[in-house]
Motif scaffolding. Sequence first.
Motif, PDB file in Angstrom:
ATOM      1  N   GLY A   1      72.246 -40.406   6.489  1.00 14.66           N
ATOM      2  CA  GLY A   1      71.713 -39.554   7.556  1.00 14.66           C
ATOM      3  C   GLY A   1      72.531 -39.675   8.828  1.00 14.66           C
ATOM      4  O   GLY A   1      72.759 -38.689   9.532  1.00 14.66           O
ATOM      5  N   GLU A   2      72.974 -40.917   9.112  1.00 14.85           N
ATOM      6  CA  GLU A   2      73.776 -41.127  10.322  1.00 14.85           C
ATOM      7  C   GLU A   2      75.099 -40.368  10.220  1.00 14.85           C
ATOM      8  O   GLU A   2      75.570 -39.770  11.175  1.00 14.85           O
ATOM      9  CB  GLU A   2      74.042 -42.619  10.545  1.00 14.85           C
ATOM     10  CG  GLU A   2      72.809 -43.483  10.557  1.00 14.85           C
ATOM     11  CD  GLU A   2      71.730 -42.969  11.476  1.00 14.85           C
ATOM     12  OE1 GLU A   2      70.656 -42.628  10.932  1.00 14.85           O
ATOM     13  OE2 GLU A   2      71.938 -42.860  12.694  1.00 14.85           O
ATOM     14  N   ARG A   3      75.687 -40.415   9.022  1.00 14.55           N
ATOM     15  CA  ARG A   3      76.959 -39.697   8.832  1.00 14.55           C
ATOM     16  C   ARG A   3      76.743 -38.195   9.020  1.00 14.55           C
ATOM     17  O   ARG A   3      77.536 -37.518   9.683  1.00 14.55           O
ATOM     18  CB  ARG A   3      77.517 -39.972   7.434  1.00 14.55           C
ATOM     19  CG  ARG A   3      78.017 -41.394   7.243  1.00 14.55           C
ATOM     20  CD  ARG A   3      78.695 -41.530   5.890  1.00 14.55           C
ATOM     21  NE  ARG A   3      78.623 -42.861   5.346  1.00 14.55           N
ATOM     22  CZ  ARG A   3      79.518 -43.818   5.564  1.00 14.55           C
ATOM     23  NH1 ARG A   3      80.551 -43.595   6.333  1.00 14.55           N
ATOM     24  NH2 ARG A   3      79.386 -45.009   5.008  1.00 14.55           N
ATOM     25  N   TRP A   4      75.665 -37.675   8.445  1.00 14.20           N
ATOM     26  CA  TRP A   4      75.391 -36.240   8.593  1.00 14.20           C
ATOM     27  C   TRP A   4      75.165 -35.896  10.060  1.00 14.20           C
ATOM     28  O   TRP A   4      75.639 -34.878  10.553  1.00 14.20           O
ATOM     29  CB  TRP A   4      74.148 -35.837   7.792  1.00 14.20           C
ATOM     30  CG  TRP A   4      74.354 -35.837   6.315  1.00 14.20           C
ATOM     31  CD1 TRP A   4      75.554 -35.853   5.659  1.00 14.20           C
ATOM     32  CD2 TRP A   4      73.338 -35.822   5.316  1.00 14.20           C
ATOM     33  NE1 TRP A   4      75.341 -35.856   4.302  1.00 14.20           N
ATOM     34  CE2 TRP A   4      73.989 -35.831   4.055  1.00 14.20           C
ATOM     35  CE3 TRP A   4      71.947 -35.809   5.335  1.00 14.20           C
ATOM     36  CZ2 TRP A   4      73.299 -35.825   2.847  1.00 14.20           C
ATOM     37  CZ3 TRP A   4      71.250 -35.800   4.134  1.00 14.20           C
ATOM     38  CH2 TRP A   4      71.937 -35.806   2.900  1.00 14.20           C
ATOM     39  N   GLY A   5      74.381 -36.748  10.706  1.00 15.70           N
ATOM     40  CA  GLY A   5      74.080 -36.510  12.122  1.00 15.70           C
ATOM     41  C   GLY A   5      75.349 -36.454  12.944  1.00 15.70           C
ATOM     42  O   GLY A   5      75.507 -35.589  13.809  1.00 15.70           O
ATOM     43  N   PHE A   6      76.265 -37.371  12.652  1.00 18.94           N
ATOM     44  CA  PHE A   6      77.513 -37.420  13.422  1.00 18.94           C
ATOM     45  C   PHE A   6      78.383 -36.204  13.108  1.00 18.94           C
ATOM     46  O   PHE A   6      78.969 -35.601  14.009  1.00 18.94           O
ATOM     47  CB  PHE A   6      78.263 -38.715  13.104  1.00 18.94           C
ATOM     48  CG  PHE A   6      79.320 -39.041  14.119  1.00 18.94           C
ATOM     49  CD1 PHE A   6      78.970 -39.511  15.376  1.00 18.94           C
ATOM     50  CD2 PHE A   6      80.654 -38.849  13.834  1.00 18.94           C
ATOM     51  CE1 PHE A   6      79.938 -39.794  16.332  1.00 18.94           C
ATOM     52  CE2 PHE A   6      81.634 -39.125  14.776  1.00 18.94           C
ATOM     53  CZ  PHE A   6      81.271 -39.596  16.028  1.00 18.94           C
ATOM     54  N   GLU A   7      78.452 -35.865  11.831  1.00 19.86           N
ATOM     55  CA  GLU A   7      79.251 -34.684  11.454  1.00 19.86           C
ATOM     56  C   GLU A   7      78.674 -33.421  12.095  1.00 19.86           C
ATOM     57  O   GLU A   7      79.408 -32.525  12.520  1.00 19.86           O
ATOM     58  CB  GLU A   7      79.295 -34.546   9.930  1.00 19.86           C
ATOM     59  CG  GLU A   7      80.221 -35.561   9.279  1.00 19.86           C
ATOM     60  CD  GLU A   7      80.112 -35.582   7.757  1.00 19.86           C
ATOM     61  OE1 GLU A   7      79.709 -34.549   7.185  1.00 19.86           O
ATOM     62  OE2 GLU A   7      80.398 -36.630   7.159  1.00 19.86           O
ATOM     63  N   ASP A   8      77.339 -33.374  12.161  1.00 19.70           N
ATOM     64  CA  ASP A   8      76.693 -32.214  12.778  1.00 19.70           C
ATOM     65  C   ASP A   8      77.036 -32.151  14.265  1.00 19.70           C
ATOM     66  O   ASP A   8      77.330 -31.072  14.799  1.00 19.70           O
ATOM     67  CB  ASP A   8      75.173 -32.310  12.596  1.00 19.70           C
ATOM     68  CG  ASP A   8      74.472 -31.061  13.094  1.00 19.70           C
ATOM     69  OD1 ASP A   8      74.948 -29.953  12.770  1.00 19.70           O
ATOM     70  OD2 ASP A   8      73.464 -31.186  13.813  1.00 19.70           O
ATOM     71  N   LEU A   9      77.035 -33.306  14.910  1.00 14.91           N
ATOM     72  CA  LEU A   9      77.402 -33.337  16.335  1.00 14.91           C
ATOM     73  C   LEU A   9      78.844 -32.861  16.521  1.00 14.91           C
ATOM     74  O   LEU A   9      79.132 -32.048  17.408  1.00 14.91           O
ATOM     75  CB  LEU A   9      77.243 -34.760  16.881  1.00 14.91           C
ATOM     76  CG  LEU A   9      77.680 -34.940  18.334  1.00 14.91           C
ATOM     77  CD1 LEU A   9      76.700 -34.263  19.279  1.00 14.91           C
ATOM     78  CD2 LEU A   9      77.808 -36.410  18.699  1.00 14.91           C
TER      79      LEU A   9
END
Lengths: 636, 124
Positions: free
Chosen positions: A373-381
Amino acid sequence: MNASTSEKDPPPSPGPWRRILFTPVRDLIGLRAPNRLSINQMLIEAALPSALADLILLTTKKTRLTRAERADVASEFISHFRDGMESGASPDELVESFGEPRRVAKLIRRAKKRNRPMPWRVAMKTIKTVGLCLAAFIVFYLACGLYMLAGKPNVSVDYLAKVNATATSVPADERAWPHYREALLQLEKIPSLRTHSRQPMPGEPGWETFEAYLDEQAEALNIVRQAAQYPTLGFVVGWTFSEEDLKLWPGMDSHAAEIESKGGCLFNISINHLVNLRELAKTIALNIDRAAAEGDGARVVADTEVMLTIASHAREILFLINDLVGWSIVTLTVERVGDAVAHHPEAFSDDHLQELAHRFSACDELMRVRFDGERWGFEDLLQRIYTDDGEGDGRITINGIRKLSSISGVQTGSYSGEYSISHGTMDVLIAPALNTITASRKEMLLEYNRLLDICLAESKRPLWERDYSRFDNEITSYDQELFYRMRYLPVSLLIPALEKVSISAEHLRQRRDALLVAFALEMYHRQHKAWPDSLDDLVPSLLPAVPPDCFDGQPLRYTLVDGQPLLYSVGNDRNDDGGKPPVYPNTGRPNYLAASGWTSAEALANDPVRVARNDGDWILWPRPIEELIVYPEDEE
Amino acid sequence: MRVERELMRGAGPVAVLKLLENGEMYGYELVSALSRRSEGVLDMGQSTLYPMLYNLEAKGFVKSRWDNSNSGRKRKYYELTKQGHTRLATDTKQWAAITRAMIALGIVSDPKPAGRDMISGALA
């Protein structure tokens, strides 16, 4: 001498006021060069006819020399004209013989410049060259700023859909959340006794309040139990809320809409439901206390299943915060079941104990560390703050800088959502510098994933073998090196405390392992009417193996205190203190939590204060419970 | 007769150096002396003299100083430096050679006084 000129142009006489004006004090106040360099003053004092004075003034002005050089030339001209007048030449003749002022000024300027000292000329040339370079740089810089203004992010991946993939993969009528929500809308808040130092346990003063509460909430709790039958929570996170959800969280829709309108990303998504799930778990935990005290082991087993399912539901979304809430619910369950086995063992049949042991043994997946989830969140940012070159790279955008400013609290302007010229100007000014400093999209993602991978690799090793120094050094460099921090600002702002997260999981695992040993101990006691001498006696019939102490890798510690079993870890000081917890130095009272905090052996060796504070063991089972103190009611 | 600017550019500096050979002089004094002693041929106003003096100073042939005159007024005096003396000697030789060439070509027909170059003769 031309009499008419001299009569027409009487030399101006400097009055007292004008004299005062030309004192050195005036120069000092005005931060000007000394008055002796004032050509006006020199001309006044020379009392030359105005035609000559004007000629000197004009010529010296046109030379564009330094103030001192002009004063020198003016002095010489004054002297020249006065010599001329004394020798009988008229002002008009002197003016005529002087030549054309602009040409004179040009020649004088050229000659005087040659006369300047070499260091001065070198300095001037240097300043001129630097000035030109600076001007060229400013033009280039502003062009870069305009180029950056043209860059726009391209939100091409729907990470929200990825996050919600599990929830949306099941039909609405097979989701647990609507049932939890129904229970939550009925459920009253858990009572809080202001007069009690902690929540009372069954049989202690004040417990009747909780008993009454559980009776009142029986229907809601049954709904919770029904909800826990569904394997999928089915809570869809996003910027919109159903009408039913808004009954739980009034006003959340407008709040979320506001965040979304400002370009909210995955990290801004509301996860209110986690708080609610934790509240439900706490209520069920109360019921476990009650069921154990009432000797109803089956209910304890059933509610244990409910709590572990709630924990699993909390972890349905892959963010770290979900994991942490899930782990807190599992910890609550381990503690309450541990309390029940310790204080009401008679409530449990052998089958109950076996069932509980199997259930908790199967909790490994619940305790797994995940960073998806953290990776997705960062990629989304990143996709919202960088441009997209189609190959995973890009440069930071103006909106991206604003977003980072809002995240970091650093104000790069007074941006309030509306674009204005002043904001645009500010953006053009700061953007190129930030773009130069800030890592590219690809570099930023690589750096974030690199740090996550370091920590993830470390989390797969046993705690006693872990070494977070590499990760710590990386994080320290963010804190101490401004350039590094600025270059990877999103990383430094958003990298979670991964080390602590992983250690939390290990602490939970240790507690869970101790509970499994507690089940085995109780079974052994039933079979042998005595406690074993060693935990090895439990293996393999009641326990596959003695679990390791997470602090040193040795088998979990076991002792008998007053004829009763005690399971403990050596704790952070790595010394076996025979099951005695650390104490508060000022009161001598036990400090049960002090020994559980993990510090690497190397760091501990250099920290004698911590060693002294952690001097003792971490008691795992039975869970030490502070003495209940009931304070008198306040008068008012 | 006034000398063309280009010619003056060559003759002016050596004339000024020559005038300063025997001692320091101030600006107006130089203008007057040049005009008087060259019989107006090398007449130059401030527009020529002062830039010329500043150039000579920049090249190190003359140096200047401010001093009070007998009348009590301040004046800037110019005097030859050692370098200036050397330069004057060189220029004098060159001008003598030019004068001889001019005589040989018949451009200067009646040099007076004989055997001396035109500038030296004019300023002697």
